[in-house]
Design an enzyme around this catalytic site. Structure first.
Site, PDB file in Angstrom:
ATOM      1  N   LYS A   1       1.039  -1.135   0.085  1.00 35.31           N
ATOM      2  CA  LYS A   1      -0.041  -0.141   0.039  1.00 35.31           C
ATOM      3  C   LYS A   1       0.980   1.264  -0.204  1.00 35.31           C
ATOM      4  CE  LYS A   1      -1.483   1.541   4.240  1.00 35.31           C
ATOM      5  NZ  LYS A   1      -1.493   3.033   4.567  1.00 35.31           N
ATOM      6  N   ASN A   2       1.720   1.339   0.880  1.00 34.34           N
ATOM      7  CA  ASN A   2       2.555   2.516   1.137  1.00 34.34           C
ATOM      8  C   ASN A   2       3.788   2.845  -0.123  1.00 34.34           C
ATOM      9  OD1 ASN A   2       1.042   3.052   3.109  1.00 34.34           O
ATOM     10  ND2 ASN A   2       2.775   2.592   4.885  1.00 34.34           N
TER      11      ASN A   2
ATOM     12  N   ARG B   1      -4.199  10.681   4.959  1.00 30.14           N
ATOM     13  CA  ARG B   1      -3.254  11.624   5.068  1.00 30.14           C
ATOM     14  C   ARG B   1      -2.388  11.594   3.867  1.00 30.14           C
ATOM     15  NH1 ARG B   1      -0.234  14.533   9.006  1.00 30.14           N
ATOM     16  NH2 ARG B   1       1.668  14.273   7.663  1.00 30.14           N
TER      17      ARG B   1
ATOM     18  N   CYS C   1      -3.715  13.533  13.604  1.00 29.40           N
ATOM     19  CA  CYS C   1      -4.099  12.089  13.354  1.00 29.40           C
ATOM     20  C   CYS C   1      -4.086  11.037  14.553  1.00 29.40           C
ATOM     21  CB  CYS C   1      -3.405  11.653  12.201  1.00 29.40           C
ATOM     22  SG  CYS C   1      -2.895   9.812  12.222  1.00 29.40           S
TER      23      CYS C   1
ATOM     24  N   ARG D   1       1.368  14.845  13.444  1.00 35.77           N
ATOM     25  CA  ARG D   1       1.862  14.460  12.066  1.00 35.77           C
ATOM     26  C   ARG D   1       2.139  15.451  11.116  1.00 35.77           C
ATOM     27  NH1 ARG D   1      -0.652   9.044   9.441  1.00 35.77           N
ATOM     28  NH2 ARG D   1       1.283   9.168   8.437  1.00 35.77           N
TER      29      ARG D   1
ATOM     30  N   ILE E   1       3.909  18.575   8.667  1.00 38.49           N
ATOM     31  CA  ILE E   1       4.232  18.567   7.349  1.00 38.49           C
ATOM     32  C   ILE E   1       5.362  19.632   6.985  1.00 38.49           C
ATOM     33  CG2 ILE E   1       2.352  17.409   6.166  1.00 38.49           C
ATOM     34  CD1 ILE E   1       1.476  20.032   5.125  1.00 38.49           C
TER      35      ILE E   1
ATOM     36  N   ASP F   1       4.884   0.698  11.910  1.00 34.26           N
ATOM     37  CA  ASP F   1       3.790   0.146  11.682  1.00 34.26           C
ATOM     38  C   ASP F   1       3.644  -1.473  11.992  1.00 34.26           C
ATOM     39  OD1 ASP F   1       2.997   2.523  10.571  1.00 34.26           O
ATOM     40  OD2 ASP F   1       3.665   1.711   8.312  1.00 34.26           O
TER      41      ASP F   1
ATOM     42  N   ARG G   1      -8.987  -0.027   5.034  1.00 34.70           N
ATOM     43  CA  ARG G   1      -7.968   0.930   4.432  1.00 34.70           C
ATOM     44  C   ARG G   1      -6.657   0.236   4.072  1.00 34.70           C
ATOM     45  NH1 ARG G   1      -6.741   5.962   7.843  1.00 34.70           N
ATOM     46  NH2 ARG G   1      -5.328   5.986   5.817  1.00 34.70           N
TER      47      ARG G   1
HETATM   48  C1  EPZ Z   1       4.390   7.070   6.543  1.00 30.13           C
HETATM   49  O1  EPZ Z   1       3.861   8.173   6.849  1.00 30.13           O
HETATM   50  C2  EPZ Z   1       3.517   5.938   6.315  1.00 30.13           C
HETATM   51  N1  EPZ Z   1       2.408   6.355   5.701  1.00 30.13           N
HETATM   52  C3  EPZ Z   1       3.063   5.430   7.627  1.00 30.13           C
HETATM   53  O2  EPZ Z   1       2.153   4.283   7.570  1.00 30.13           O
HETATM   54  C4  EPZ Z   1       4.247   5.147   8.772  1.00 30.13           C
HETATM   55  O3  EPZ Z   1       3.943   4.962   9.921  1.00 30.13           O
HETATM   56  C5  EPZ Z   1       5.558   6.138   8.619  1.00 30.13           C
HETATM   57  O4  EPZ Z   1       5.705   6.659   7.015  1.00 30.13           O
HETATM   58  C6  EPZ Z   1       6.555   5.988   9.324  1.00 30.13           C
HETATM   59  O5  EPZ Z   1       7.288   4.885   8.659  1.00 30.13           O
HETATM   60  C7  EPZ Z   1       2.472   6.229   4.329  1.00 30.13           C
HETATM   61  O6  EPZ Z   1       3.354   5.723   3.501  1.00 30.13           O
HETATM   62  C8  EPZ Z   1       1.313   6.352   3.509  1.00 30.13           C
HETATM   63  P1  EPZ Z   1       6.691  10.286   8.450  1.00 30.13           P
HETATM   64  P2  EPZ Z   1       4.530   9.419   7.025  1.00 30.13           P
HETATM   65  O7  EPZ Z   1       6.683  11.597   7.677  1.00 30.13           O
HETATM   66  O8  EPZ Z   1       5.286   9.800   5.852  1.00 30.13           O
HETATM   67  C9  EPZ Z   1       7.588  13.475  11.961  1.00 30.13           C
HETATM   68  C10 EPZ Z   1       0.131   2.980   7.960  1.00 30.13           C
HETATM   69  O9  EPZ Z   1      -0.277   2.539   8.989  1.00 30.13           O
HETATM   70  N2  EPZ Z   1       7.417  14.439  10.786  1.00 30.13           N
HETATM   71  O10 EPZ Z   1       7.851   9.578   7.926  1.00 30.13           O
HETATM   72  O11 EPZ Z   1       3.606  10.565   7.107  1.00 30.13           O
HETATM   73  C11 EPZ Z   1       6.320  12.712  12.221  1.00 30.13           C
HETATM   74  O12 EPZ Z   1       5.355  13.429  13.082  1.00 30.13           O
HETATM   75  C12 EPZ Z   1       1.059   4.331   8.068  1.00 30.13           C
HETATM   76  O13 EPZ Z   1       0.417   2.745   6.592  1.00 30.13           O
HETATM   77  C13 EPZ Z   1       7.647  15.807  11.045  1.00 30.13           C
HETATM   78  O14 EPZ Z   1       8.217  16.306  12.125  1.00 30.13           O
HETATM   79  O15 EPZ Z   1       5.482   9.538   8.361  1.00 30.13           O
HETATM   80  C14 EPZ Z   1       6.545  11.527  12.626  1.00 30.13           C
HETATM   81  O16 EPZ Z   1       7.172  11.661  14.049  1.00 30.13           O
HETATM   82  C15 EPZ Z   1       0.498   5.133   9.445  1.00 30.13           C
HETATM   83  N3  EPZ Z   1       7.761  16.828  10.125  1.00 30.13           N
HETATM   84  C16 EPZ Z   1       8.006  11.089  11.872  1.00 30.13           C
HETATM   85  O17 EPZ Z   1       8.375  12.318  11.632  1.00 30.13           O
HETATM   86  C17 EPZ Z   1       7.425  16.390   8.680  1.00 30.13           C
HETATM   87  O18 EPZ Z   1       7.204  17.309   7.925  1.00 30.13           O
HETATM   88  C18 EPZ Z   1       8.083  10.278  10.719  1.00 30.13           C
HETATM   89  O19 EPZ Z   1       6.740  10.677   9.742  1.00 30.13           O
HETATM   90  C19 EPZ Z   1       6.774  14.852   8.430  1.00 30.13           C
HETATM   91  C20 EPZ Z   1       7.005  14.312   9.485  1.00 30.13           C
END
Ligand code: EPZ
Length: 424
Positions: free
Chosen positions: A22-23, A96, A120, A125, A127, A311, A403
């Site tokens: 999926k991801n 998201r 979330c 989370r 960006i 995850d 999902r």
């Molecule tokens: C991806 O989310 C995955 N989603 C998530 O899987 C997964 O848990 C996550 O990566 C971590 O491996 C998809 O790929 C669709 P991140 P993402 O940005 O990219 C912080 C599932 O169940 N952060 O790597 O949104 C954030 O708060 C989902 O399949 C910032 O500070 O996660 C977190 O603590 C849930 N600023 C850390 O980084 C930013 O701009 C990692 O988040 C972005 C993120």
């Protein structure tokens, strides 16, 4: 609302096939916005998040056809969709990952308006890193009325670090990479995410004509090209789905085989299962998981790849609830991601959450009751706990599970579980 009802205590046996990730599929679908001509993406799971991403892309002019065998055909007619650059709240609020249209839209259509995805249930989370990276490429970005509005004349290559407070960012790396492939000049992303799904996106883009090097390393170099073309591409197997089924085998003390697995993507999961005492035997593209009745407690810390995936944290927590002794789980990616623990406690688990740590003391048995799913992986953890609990477990709000897991109850039934979906 549907619910899943499980009669626990059945040992799982047999084999199941793991779907495409999926991801990986979600950002690759978004990247199709960049391509000239249609693409065929193979192995795309039939799940709600993919439907949502399809809706978002259709809204942006995408022509999408799904085939029975999991192949998606996606194409955008050049010159016909310039005025379409909005991902609306109604769709983005469902998922998201829709944020990953931001980079491709900005790059190809010079404008993007994407609803702010907001917080979330698994925690903060933000960006900010996505925005920082796109701004470094020259984009003007502002957030007003709940939308991120971005525009640019021409993106220009730059050196960007994507290190944040909690480490690297998966979708942030995807967004900046997809924006940079058509930018003028060279972009270097330092502290890029190395997750297999990010690598898969980079490999997809390279097949379409991009010039990305350093794939799988923390320093990505992207040389901008003029145009990308449609491709035929097979998505990598879903390592989180594979890990979830591995724990289904382990928690029921069963003996199952998983087909279509990339074992090298699962090293941290396999190492931890072996430390617990589960027998894991990879054979080519499949893996056999054999459980037993003498497991050991372990300490586990979630980290970016190649560390233990966040995850998989809820699923490991369910397993450790059944292992005598004290295990400590430390969540380093989403420090508040423990919403599943009160639900596991309702089943008799002994869990104490202290900040970003959960101390799990194994109990002789879990017992079936009503539990509520808060997010996709929490739901997976609760279903796994239900498979081994005494009595009947009613898992509510399973739309979260739909999902990300295709026909979960059917595949578990085929492995010998007594589990059914009830239209409530
Ligand atoms: C991806 O989310 C995955 N989603 C998530 O899987 C997964 O848990 C996550 O990566 C971590 O491996 C998809 O790929 C669709 P991140 P993402 O940005 O990219 C912080 C599932 O169940 N952060 O790597 O949104 C954030 O708060 C989902 O399949 C910032 O500070 O996660 C977190 O603590 C849930 N600023 C850390 O980084 C930013 O701009 C990692 O988040 C972005 C993120």
């Amino acid at each position: 609302m549907d619910k899943i009802v499980i009669e626990g205590g059945r040992r799982l046996e047999g084999s199941t096939r793991i779907n495409g990730a999926k991801n990986a599929a979600l950002p690759i679908m978004a990247a199709c916005l960049l391509l000239h001509g249609p693409s065929r993406i193979r192995g795309v799971p039939n799940i709600v998040d993919i439907e949502t991403q399809s809706e978002i892309l259709k809204n942006l002019g995408g022509e999408i056809k799904r085939h029975e065998d999991g192949t998606l055909e996606i194409g955008f007619r050049d010159g016909e969709n310039e005025g379409k650059f909005t991902a609306p709240y109604e769709l983005v609020s469902k998922m998201r990952a829709s944020i990953c249209v931001l980079g491709p839209l900005l790059s190809k259509r010079r404008k993007a308006k994407v609803s702010y995805p907001g917080g979330c249930i698994i925690g903060q989370r933000p960006i900010d890193l996505h925005i920082k990276g796109l701004k470094a490429l020259g984009a003007q970005i502002e957030t007003t009325e709940g939308y991120i509005t971005a525009s640019v004349e021409r993106l220009k290559g730059a050196e960007i670090s994507l290190m944040g407070q909690y480490g690297i960012t998966v979708l942030g790396t995807c967004n900046v990479m997809t924006a940079a492939v058509l930018a003028e000049g060279t972009t270097i992303i330092e502290h890029a995410a190395c997750e297999p799904e990010v690598q898969d996106l980079a490999n997809f883009l390279n097949k379409a004509g991009a010039k990305i090097t350093g794939i799988g390393e923390s320093r990505l170099t992207i040389e901008g090209v003029q145009e990308l073309h449609g491709v035929d591409y097979e998505i990598i197997p879903d390592r989180i789905e594979a890990g979830t089924f591995m724990i289904a085998g382990a928690i029921t003390r069963g003996d199952i085989a998983l087909e279509n697995v990339k074992v090298e993507h699962l090293s941290a999961v396999i190492d931890k299962l072996r430390e617990i005492g589960v027998e894991v035997t990879p054979v080519g593209n499949s893996v056999r998981v054999k459980g037993n009745s003498s497991y050991h407690p372990v300490d586990l810390t979630t980290l970016p790849y190649p560390g233990m995936p966040t995850d998989m944290q809820a699923q490991f927590m369910a397993l450790l609830c059944t292992v005598e002794g004290k295990s400590v789980i430390t969540e380093k990616v989403f420090p508040d991601r423990f919403i599943h623990s009160p639900e596991l406690q309702r089943m008799g688990a002994d869990i104490r959450v202290e900040g970003s740590c959960a101390i799990v003391s194994g109990t002789p048995f879990l017992s079936g009751t009503n539990v509520m799913v808060s997010d996709l992986r929490a739901g997976a953890g609760l279903v796994l706990a239900g498979l081994v609990a005494q009595g009947t477990t009613h898992v509510h709000r399973i739309y979260h599970l739909d999902r990300g897991y295709e026909r979960l109850e059917k595949r578990l039934t085929d492995l010998g579980a007594v589990i059914k979906r009830i239209h409530d």
